[in-house]
Design a protein around this motif. Structure first.
Motif: not given
Length: 365
Positions: A155-161, A256-268
């Motif tokens: 679960h990856d915010p991948n966001a500036p914060h 099984d490998l999954t990557h989900t970009r979730l910008p609103a999540h606060r933590r990786y």
């Protein structure tokens, strides 16, 4: 005591400021930042303020004259081919951020240049240098004969914060691929690739899960198992911000490998789990930029005769990040220290790119 190795930082962007520069600052006996190359003063002015003796250079030739003996390449991924080739032409060993390249032809070109230059290109697979990850890899190797499923969920915010508190200038948001990146993706995947395939290749697969493909390859080393050619399916969804892929390396094991970009999540959050016939090993990894957290590995086993379960837990001291251990390992190779670790190099980069490229091309609209 050996003198610190003088290096040039090529590219002073997000990963340089959020990870490498703060580690180099705390490693004065190992590395000396002799030079920095980046055309943007917003990137280089903070480097000069933190490292006042570092020379701001416009070219690699200037950096070599400033004393640099090796290059840390942190430019955007689509520039790596030209940058690494230029470093090798000047005899500079390279540590290049991942992905070194997503283009198989480029990787082969770099490997040929590496052989001609006689100096190595190391890939920035910093997770491989975490001792808890190394324990997980060793456990996987021991349990492969009984392994049933290996799962990665990110679960990856991948966001500036996620990094803005580490940056001296506003962290750049995730946006559309710039034209040079789009052109590089078209070359790497071929003209028939769709926009969705190019997007998941650049980000979820090539930008993130390539790390975990490398870990799986390390776990498979010497076993004869492989991912390439064993893909069952790959799926992208949520506007290509999420991707998952499944492989069947042998009759008994699924990966099984999954990557989900979730910008609103606060933590990786990253979980890697191996389920075997009588055990489960669960690896939890924090954000790669976190210094106040560490990886944790739980290994649960069962005794079928008694029904008793045993849990072993492994963790590491926070602060000694994969980035730091990677730089320490690289320094040992640059100094030609006896028993220096062998860092992942271009052969591993090529094997990993084969797998993520195949998965990207398997993604349907």
């Amino acid at each position: 005591m050996a003198e610190p190795v003088p290096v040039v930082l090529v590219g002073a962007g997000k990963v340089a400021h959020a990870a490498h520069l703060r580690e180099i600052r705390d490693m004065p006996r190992e590395l000396r930042l002799a030079a920095v190359i980046d055309p943007d003063p917003a990137h280089t002015d903070p480097v000069r303020a933190r490292f006042p003796e570092t020379q701001l250079c416009a070219t690699l030739d200037e950096a070599v004259r400033a004393g640099a003996r090796a290059a840390l390449v942190c430019t955007p991924w689509w520039t790596h081919r030209d940058t690494v080739l230029a470093c090798l032409e000047r005899g500079l060993p390279v540590l290049c951020e991942k992905p070194v390249s997503l283009d198989l032809a480029e990787i082969d070109e770099l490997a040929a240049a590496e052989r001609r230059a006689g100096v190595p290109v190391a890939a920035g697979y910093m997770k491989r240098h975490d001792p808890v990850v190394a324990l997980f890899v060793d456990h996987c190797r021991e349990q492969l004969g009984a392994a049933r499923r290996l799962v990665v969920d990110i679960h990856d915010p991948n966001a500036p914060h996620l990094v803005d508190h580490l940056m001296p200038y506003p962290a750049p948001p995730v946006g559309p691929q710039p034209p040079p990146a789009a052109a590089a993706l078209a070359r790497a995947l071929g003209p028939a690739a769709t926009e969705a395939q190019r997007e998941v290749y650049a980000r979820g697969l090539g930008g993130s899960l390539v790390h975990e493909v490398n870990i799986v390859h390390a776990a498979f080393d010497g076993s004869g198992r492989r991912l390439h050619g064993r893909l069952l399916h790959a799926t992208g969804w949520a506007g290509s911000s999420a991707v998952t892929a499944r492989w069947r390396p042998d009759d008994d094991l699924l990966v099984d490998l999954t990557h989900t970009r979730l910008p609103a999540h606060r933590r990786y959050r990253e979980t890697v789990e191996l389920t075997a016939a009588d055990s489960v090993a669960t690896l939890h990894l924090p954000s790669p930029y976190a210094r106040d957290e560490a990886a944790t590995l739980h290994i649960d086993t069962w005794n079928p005769a008694t029904g008793l379960a045993t849990r072993r837990t492994h963790t590491a001291e926070p602060g000694h990040t994969g980035f730091r251990r990677q730089l320490l390992a690289w320094t040992r190779t640059l100094r030609d220290t006896p028993a220096a670790p062998l860092l992942p190099g271009l052969p591993e980069v090529r094997a990993d790119a084969l797998v993520v490229r195949e998965a990207a091309l398997g993604v349907a609209e």
